[in-house]
Design a protein around this motif. Structure first.
Motif, PDB file in Angstrom:
ATOM      1  N   ILE A 225       0.903  -1.225   0.100  1.00 45.42           N
ATOM      2  CA  ILE A 225      -0.018  -0.059   0.154  1.00 45.42           C
ATOM      3  C   ILE A 225       0.763   1.297   0.017  1.00 45.42           C
ATOM      4  O   ILE A 225       0.452   2.059  -0.627  1.00 45.42           O
ATOM      5  N   ILE A 226       1.976   1.162   0.694  1.00 44.91           N
ATOM      6  CA  ILE A 226       2.764   2.491   0.918  1.00 44.91           C
ATOM      7  C   ILE A 226       3.361   2.636  -0.446  1.00 44.91           C
ATOM      8  O   ILE A 226       3.460   3.616  -0.980  1.00 44.91           O
ATOM      9  N   ALA A 227       3.811   1.548  -1.222  1.00 43.41           N
ATOM     10  CA  ALA A 227       4.564   1.631  -2.312  1.00 43.41           C
ATOM     11  C   ALA A 227       3.577   2.267  -3.485  1.00 43.41           C
ATOM     12  O   ALA A 227       3.974   2.871  -4.209  1.00 43.41           O
ATOM     13  N   ALA A 228       2.457   1.653  -3.413  1.00 44.04           N
ATOM     14  CA  ALA A 228       1.511   2.086  -4.487  1.00 44.04           C
ATOM     15  C   ALA A 228       1.022   3.372  -4.267  1.00 44.04           C
ATOM     16  O   ALA A 228       0.879   4.123  -5.262  1.00 44.04           O
ATOM     17  N   THR A 229       1.273   3.897  -3.083  1.00 45.16           N
ATOM     18  CA  THR A 229       0.752   5.315  -2.800  1.00 45.16           C
ATOM     19  C   THR A 229       1.935   6.075  -3.204  1.00 45.16           C
ATOM     20  O   THR A 229       1.641   7.264  -3.991  1.00 45.16           O
ATOM     21  N   ILE A 230       3.127   6.007  -2.844  1.00 45.01           N
ATOM     22  CA  ILE A 230       4.375   6.627  -3.534  1.00 45.01           C
ATOM     23  C   ILE A 230       4.434   6.712  -4.962  1.00 45.01           C
ATOM     24  O   ILE A 230       4.690   7.749  -5.620  1.00 45.01           O
ATOM     25  N   MET A 231       4.233   5.520  -5.664  1.00 42.72           N
ATOM     26  CA  MET A 231       4.151   5.444  -7.043  1.00 42.72           C
ATOM     27  C   MET A 231       3.243   6.283  -7.911  1.00 42.72           C
ATOM     28  O   MET A 231       3.304   7.063  -8.883  1.00 42.72           O
TER      29      MET A 231
ATOM     30  N   GLU B   9       7.363  16.069  -7.008  1.00 45.66           N
ATOM     31  CA  GLU B   9       8.757  15.765  -6.707  1.00 45.66           C
ATOM     32  C   GLU B   9       8.765  15.399  -5.096  1.00 45.66           C
ATOM     33  O   GLU B   9       8.506  16.065  -4.395  1.00 45.66           O
ATOM     34  N   LEU B  10       9.373  14.097  -5.120  1.00 48.09           N
ATOM     35  CA  LEU B  10       9.664  13.528  -3.734  1.00 48.09           C
ATOM     36  C   LEU B  10      11.081  13.408  -3.400  1.00 48.09           C
ATOM     37  O   LEU B  10      12.063  13.336  -4.457  1.00 48.09           O
ATOM     38  N   PRO B  11      11.540  13.368  -2.289  1.00 44.70           N
ATOM     39  CA  PRO B  11      13.075  13.002  -1.891  1.00 44.70           C
ATOM     40  C   PRO B  11      13.413  11.965  -2.722  1.00 44.70           C
ATOM     41  O   PRO B  11      12.741  10.802  -2.701  1.00 44.70           O
ATOM     42  N   GLU B  12      14.749  11.595  -2.860  1.00 48.08           N
ATOM     43  CA  GLU B  12      15.252  10.692  -3.645  1.00 48.08           C
ATOM     44  C   GLU B  12      15.076   9.292  -2.667  1.00 48.08           C
ATOM     45  O   GLU B  12      14.743   8.131  -3.335  1.00 48.08           O
ATOM     46  N   TRP B  13      14.883   9.415  -1.313  1.00 46.39           N
ATOM     47  CA  TRP B  13      14.880   8.265  -0.335  1.00 46.39           C
ATOM     48  C   TRP B  13      13.247   8.010  -0.385  1.00 46.39           C
ATOM     49  O   TRP B  13      12.898   6.602   0.338  1.00 46.39           O
ATOM     50  N   VAL B  14      12.713   8.452  -1.287  1.00 48.74           N
ATOM     51  CA  VAL B  14      11.149   8.334  -0.979  1.00 48.74           C
ATOM     52  C   VAL B  14      10.523   7.867  -2.429  1.00 48.74           C
ATOM     53  O   VAL B  14       9.652   6.985  -2.477  1.00 48.74           O
ATOM     54  N   ALA B  15      10.945   8.640  -3.378  1.00 52.18           N
ATOM     55  CA  ALA B  15      10.258   8.403  -4.762  1.00 52.18           C
ATOM     56  C   ALA B  15      10.448   7.274  -5.326  1.00 52.18           C
ATOM     57  O   ALA B  15      11.647   6.648  -5.251  1.00 52.18           O
ATOM     58  N   MET B  16       9.669   6.656  -6.036  1.00 50.67           N
ATOM     59  CA  MET B  16       9.921   5.275  -6.716  1.00 50.67           C
ATOM     60  C   MET B  16       8.887   5.148  -7.924  1.00 50.67           C
ATOM     61  O   MET B  16       7.762   5.606  -7.650  1.00 50.67           O
ATOM     62  N   SER B  17       9.072   4.753  -9.026  1.00 51.37           N
ATOM     63  CA  SER B  17       8.144   4.428  -9.886  1.00 51.37           C
ATOM     64  C   SER B  17       7.784   3.112 -10.259  1.00 51.37           C
ATOM     65  O   SER B  17       6.776   2.662 -10.859  1.00 51.37           O
ATOM     66  N   ASP B  18       8.229   1.811  -9.475  1.00 48.21           N
ATOM     67  CA  ASP B  18       7.604   0.535  -9.602  1.00 48.21           C
ATOM     68  C   ASP B  18       8.170  -0.107  -8.411  1.00 48.21           C
ATOM     69  O   ASP B  18       9.289   0.187  -7.627  1.00 48.21           O
ATOM     70  N   MET B  19       7.954  -1.472  -8.102  1.00 45.13           N
ATOM     71  CA  MET B  19       8.158  -2.145  -7.003  1.00 45.13           C
ATOM     72  C   MET B  19       9.728  -2.684  -6.986  1.00 45.13           C
ATOM     73  O   MET B  19      10.166  -2.830  -5.957  1.00 45.13           O
ATOM     74  N   ASN B  20      10.392  -2.498  -8.085  1.00 45.53           N
ATOM     75  CA  ASN B  20      11.844  -2.568  -8.148  1.00 45.53           C
ATOM     76  C   ASN B  20      12.912  -1.558  -7.420  1.00 45.53           C
ATOM     77  O   ASN B  20      13.937  -1.996  -7.029  1.00 45.53           O
ATOM     78  N   GLU B  21      12.024  -0.530  -7.237  1.00 48.19           N
ATOM     79  CA  GLU B  21      12.783   0.441  -6.559  1.00 48.19           C
ATOM     80  C   GLU B  21      12.451   0.694  -5.018  1.00 48.19           C
ATOM     81  O   GLU B  21      12.571   1.633  -4.526  1.00 48.19           O
ATOM     82  N   LEU B  22      11.821  -0.303  -4.482  1.00 46.16           N
ATOM     83  CA  LEU B  22      11.293  -0.342  -3.070  1.00 46.16           C
ATOM     84  C   LEU B  22      12.343  -0.062  -2.137  1.00 46.16           C
ATOM     85  O   LEU B  22      13.505  -0.735  -2.330  1.00 46.16           O
ATOM     86  N   HIS B  23      12.321   0.966  -1.650  1.00 48.27           N
ATOM     87  CA  HIS B  23      13.533   1.334  -0.410  1.00 48.27           C
ATOM     88  C   HIS B  23      13.431   0.672   0.630  1.00 48.27           C
ATOM     89  O   HIS B  23      12.142   0.279   1.314  1.00 48.27           O
ATOM     90  N   ASP B  24      14.356   0.238   1.398  1.00 49.43           N
ATOM     91  CA  ASP B  24      14.500  -0.327   2.609  1.00 49.43           C
ATOM     92  C   ASP B  24      13.603  -0.119   3.815  1.00 49.43           C
ATOM     93  O   ASP B  24      13.351  -0.545   4.586  1.00 49.43           O
TER      94      ASP B  24
END
Length: 353
Positions: free
Chosen positions: A206-212, A220-235
């Motif tokens: 859910i968090i990932a889908a919201t950020i995407m 524009e989101l900070p680098e440690w937050v922004a992601m365009s797909d699940m492969n970029e999931l932050h730890d």
């Protein structure tokens, strides 16, 4: 949008925490009922292995498959094309899921945290745009596992119990009890890992889908937050979710534990061991297939299967029927609550703007 993101992350953490104490009984009810561990020792033991599951998913399995499935439950692309904000939909779904979880916890009903979440998200999305706003194939697969998961647990529990009794038929009862009390520590740990692997990933999705969705909207989101797909999931996302569910587990869940530990069937150390092993095996298998199943359904089915090996009357089928009714109601009731919440939220937003 940033305010919505923060609010949704907070709700996800809250849901994970509630999930922890709501589902704590799944992993520790049998070790408590057979007096292998005290309740306090049991929740600490289970919480530790809930978090260990993060390292297994990250470094051994190498993916968060269940999170990916959950992130695709609602069709963000359809809502975006219809100019419908995805964020109020997610908020409404989470709010409904938390409401139903707290209600069932208060009533001592071991319902599915997984299914209330899916029902909440689906209900809010349908309220926003209709049935085309959800991936019906994913929803139907999850609904099917309301029945498939406990059935697998029942069969696995029955087979493992029969095999164990056959292997240990010459063992002295007193020594066997002592062995299986120790073995329950291992089986409880495995089940807690399975719980962490399965349930923590749902909020991650859910968090990932919201950020995407926010990223795709051009915010524009900070680098440690922004992601365009699940492969970029932050730890930090899985770490936060696994920590929250572990913390929730440590807070207990005693009402549901009573139902899981003794009301379905009377549990002995060997039966507790077999039920937990069958539950853990089922959860690991469904994790491999990326299916978000209910830990509650799995362990309930396992306990029934283990109890039925003695005789069918050893299982309190009246209690079981009550559980099945709660399982069936979870998704539609959560969906209806989410629809109501979304209507209120949408009305407030419309009046504000």
């Amino acid at each position: 949008m940033i305010v919505w993101l923060i609010l949704i992350i907070v709700l996800c953490i809250g849901f994970d925490f509630i999930n922890g104490f709501h589902d704590a009984a799944n992993s520790i009810a049998t070790v408590v009922s057979t007096r292998v561990l005290t309740p306090v020792q049991a929740v600490i033991w289970s919480a530790f292995f809930n978090f260990v599951a993060f390292f297994i998913a990250k470094y051994i399995i190498g993916e968060f498959g269940v999170a990916d499935t959950v992130s695709k439950t609602v069709r963000v692309d359809v809502l975006t094309e219809a100019c419908i904000d995805f964020l109020p939909v997610v908020f409404s779904g989470l709010f409904a899921a938390i409401t139903w979880n707290l209600f069932t916890w208060k009533m001592g009903i071991p319902s599915s945290s997984s299914h209330t979440l899916i029902g909440g998200l689906a209900g809010a999305a349908i309220s926003a745009y209709g049935i085309s706003a959800v991936h019906t194939k994913i929803i139907l697969t999850i609904v099917a596992f309301i029945f498939v998961a406990p059935l697998i647990g029942f069969i696995a529990g029955n087979l493992i119990m029969a095999l164990t009794l056959n292997l240990c038929r010459k063992a002295k009862p007193h020594k066997a009890d002592k062995w299986f009390k120790l073995a329950q520590l291992l089986s409880s740990a495995l089940l807690s890992i399975g719980h962490g692997l399965n349930d923590s990933q749902k909020e991650m999705g859910i968090i990932a889908a919201t950020i995407m969705s926010i990223t795709s909207a051009g915010v524009e989101l900070p680098e440690w937050v922004a992601m365009s797909d699940m492969n970029e999931l932050h730890d930090w996302i899985p770490i936060v979710c696994f920590t929250a569910i572990a913390a929730g587990t440590m807070s207990g869940g005693w009402k549901i534990m009573k139902t899981m530990g003794n009301k379905i069937t009377k549990i002995t150390p060997v039966e507790g061991f077999c039920a937990q092993v069958s539950g853990a095996v089922t959860l690991f298998i469904t994790q491999m297939f990326k299916v978000p199943v209910s830990t509650t359904h799995v362990i309930s089915g396992s306990i029934m299967g283990v109890g039925a090996i003695k005789r069918l009357s050893a299982v309190r089928w009246g209690v079981t029927l009550d559980l099945v009714v709660a399982w069936i109601l979870t998704i539609p009731v959560s969906a209806v609550i989410a629809m109501a919440v979304y209507s209120i939220v949408n009305l407030i937003l419309y009046n504000v703007t």
